[in-house]
Scaffold this motif. Structure first.
Motif: not given
Length: 659
Positions: A246-250, A262-265, A218-227, A236-237
């Motif tokens: 951070r959620r408000v900024d996104l 969602t959270r990583f499974p 997997l690849l994650t961005d700076t928000n530790q979200v899987v893109i 997108y976990t």
């Protein structure tokens, strides 16, 4: 005596079966245990060494594949990063930013961007003015993805370029919902930034490369979200819980458009700041479909991509390594077993030779000792009779000593019971004294304010607590004269209210929620009211202590009247439940033992539940405890029920004291 000597000699020289000495049996058991431990240690060393070597090799191979994959990702992304700076070299772009209403310039710019985009193979190339409005786009002929006239000023890559920096961000397209990597560059007019040129790079070539990795990744961005991921279910976990800010900024930047993160499974916290980690247990067998390819025992290897805020992670299955380690451990155990058997063979052969030599020497001594044995036997019998008389005298003396010790034990037990009751009274007086201290402080404050009615109310409560303290001391006198407490109708709801009143400041300070389902007049127990308050005070205090570190602090209180099974009588059932740490069956078995406590040293004597049980049983009742670790505790008190009557109302309510 002569006949007895002859019989003894006959038995001595009669053939007897060889008996194995306890020492030899103990040595044999010790040698067997040592052999088992040695073989187990060798097998464990072989397993550990092989596993360590296998994991090291797997780590090197995985790191090499990660390096190649990372280089490929960099090549896909960075080959087009130089495009936005060249856009401003086009004369039509410069004129369009200064003359946005010039349609001829707009058409020429769109045509130039289309040619550039077609040549590069990117998703889109577009130009924005200094307010974030798209003035030209390579997709102007596609109504569904034109972007001309749209406001993208909220995008981070636009804000970075407007500030004079190169913007690099992952984002999902607003209209087409196609994810891409955006690179932006400021367009200058002299020293001023008059616009922004941006290119959207497709990530689909990367998705086609996952098979080359040879393992889930997997690849994650700076928000530790899987893109991006080889497993579509992971996209997108979030590897970590995102803060609300951070959620408000996104949401404001619409980086992931309308996708719900969602959270990583995997139910394991991944240390994404480390280069690698070994995860021994990820999911039990039969996990969700989104976890295919990930098994118990997986090497998680991650690295940052140079020049980007992305992290590449790879999940390598360690089951082949573990299988090879088991084979190595089996081979090591077999080798150790062969060594042990060889050592046993030589030791046994040496022992047999020693036994043969010892048997020969024993036969030679037997011939010399036979005559001496007959002469010594008579003396042995005389000595045996003397020792027997001495043993009888010693046993008589031991019996006298035992009787004296039993008397001392009875006296010690009586003194221990007196000490238990006295210590329990000291334990039970602590809470009323604390309440009197609080009420006296309130009374001083009320007198300072001139609120004499409230002062009188507090003093009445102090008087009632003093009476209650006097009633607490009575068990010691009743123990001395062996008397029983008088039973009378007691309203459980009123006793519960009085017990809660003593804990009101602590409940408020520690944030404990009380669910009191006790209704006055519905549960009337046949017992002494003050003693019932003692029991409830102790149970509520234990419930508050048990919830010290609990995320949810709630005490639930219930009281009801129900029929006794297999009897026409009725009983009162009182329940005190909490959401604390609970307890195991081993702890529950010792709950009602004197001086047993689960609290830290200095926070209790371990007598509260013992005294409570004695009080309840004195009124022909019972108290039981149920619970499980981490699921809270439930204490159930049953007492005989009295005839329904109007119970006296409490002297004062909590609200009146704390006004």
């Amino acid at each position: 005596m002569a006949d007895e000597s002859i019989l003894t000699l006959s038995n001595e020289w009669a053939p007897q079966a060889p008996a194995r000495s306890p020492r030899r049996a103990l040595l044999g058991a010790g040698f067997t245990l040592l052999a088992v431990v040695f073989i187990g240690a060798v097998a464990w060393f072989g397993f550990s060494f092989s596993e360590a070597q296998g994991i090291a090799g797997q780590r090197r191979e995985s790191a090499h594949r990660l390096e190649l994959f990372s280089s490929t990702v960099q090549a896909v992304i960075k080959r087009l990063e130089h495009v936005p700076p060249t856009v401003q070299l086009n004369r039509d772009v410069q004129v369009l930013l200064t003359q946005p209403s010039n349609r001829a310039r707009m058409a020429a710019t769109n045509a130039y961007l289309r040619q550039l985009n077609a040549y590069l193979g990117s998703v889109a190339v577009y130009v924005m003015n200094d307010r974030g409005i798209v003035v030209a786009s390579s997709n102007d002929v596609r109504p569904d993805d034109s972007r001309v006239g749209e406001d993208v000023s909220f995008r981070p890559y636009f804000l970075d370029a407007l500030s004079g920096r190169v913007g690099r961000h992952f984002a999902i397209g607003i209209g087409g919902d196609e994810a891409g990597y955006f690179v932006s560059h400021p367009i200058h007019d002299g020293a001023h930034v008059v616009g922004v040129a941006a290119i959207k790079i497709s990530l689909e070539p990367i998705n086609a490369l996952w098979e080359t990795l040879g393992a889930p990744g997997l690849l994650t961005d700076t928000n530790q979200v899987v893109i991006l991921s080889s497993n579509p279910g992971w996209r997108y976990t979030a590897l970590a819980e995102l803060p609300i800010e951070r959620r408000v900024d996104l949401q404001l930047t619409r980086m992931y458009n309308n996708v719900r993160l969602t959270r990583f499974p995997i139910a394991v916290k991944l240390a994404v700041d480390e280069e690698s980690q070994v995860v021994e247990t990820l999911l039990p067998p039969g996990g969700p479909p989104s976890m295919r390819g990930v098994h118990a025992g997986t090497l998680v290897l991650g690295r940052a991509i140079d020049g980007m805020d992305w992290r590449l992670m790879m999940f390598s299955d360690l089951r082949p390594v573990r299988d090879q380690a088991l084979v190595s451990a089996t081979a090591a155990a077999l080798g150790a077993g062969v060594l042990v058997l060889t050592a046993v063979f030589f030791v046994q052969r040496r022992r047999i030779m020693r036994q043969r030599l010892a048997a020969k020497a024993m036969l030679e001594r037997a011939n010399a000792e036979l005559e001496q044995s007959v002469a010594d036997r008579t003396q042995d019998l005389t000595d045996a009779n003397r020792r027997l008389r001495e043993e009888v005298a010693e046993r008589a003396q031991a019996e006298m000593t035992l009787r004296a010790t039993q008397g001392e034990l009875v006296q010690a037990a009586k003194m221990a019971m007196l000490g238990q009751i006295a210590t329990g009274i000291t334990h039970e007086l602590t809470q009323p004294l604390g309440a009197i201290r609080t009420l006296s402080g309130n009374a001083i404050e009320f007198m300072r304010r001139g609120q004499l009615d409230e002062v009188a109310g507090n003093l009445r409560i102090v008087a009632r607590l003093v009476d209650q303290m006097g009633s607490i001391i009575q068990p010691l006198k009743r123990f001395a004269r062996k008397s029983k407490a008088a039973s009378e109708p007691a309203d459980v709801a009123h006793a519960m209210s009085n017990a809660l009143f003593l804990y009101h400041p602590r409940l408020r300070d520690e944030g404990v929620e009380i669910e009191n389902h006790c209704v006055p007049g519905t549960a009337i127990a046949l017992c002494e009211p003050n003693r019932l308050e003692q029991v409830l005070t102790n149970l509520i205090g234990n419930a508050i202590d048990a919830m010290a570190g609990a995320p949810v602090k709630r005490v639930t209180l219930r009281a009801s009247t129900e029929p006794v099974p297999a009897s026409g009588a009725r009983q009162v059932r009182i329940e005190v439940a909490d959401t604390g740490c609970g307890f195991s069956d081993e702890v529950r078995a010792q709950f009602f033992e004197a001086f047993f406590t689960t609290k830290p040293s200095g926070n209790g004597l371990g007598l509260g539940l013992t005294i409570s049980r004695d009080i309840v049983r004195e009124f022909r009742g019972e108290i039981v405890a149920t619970g499980a670790p981490g699921a809270g505790a439930l204490f159930i008190v049953t007492l005989p029920a009295a005839e329904p009557s109007t119970a006296p109302a409490p002297l004062v309510h909590e609200e009146e004291v704390l006004t």
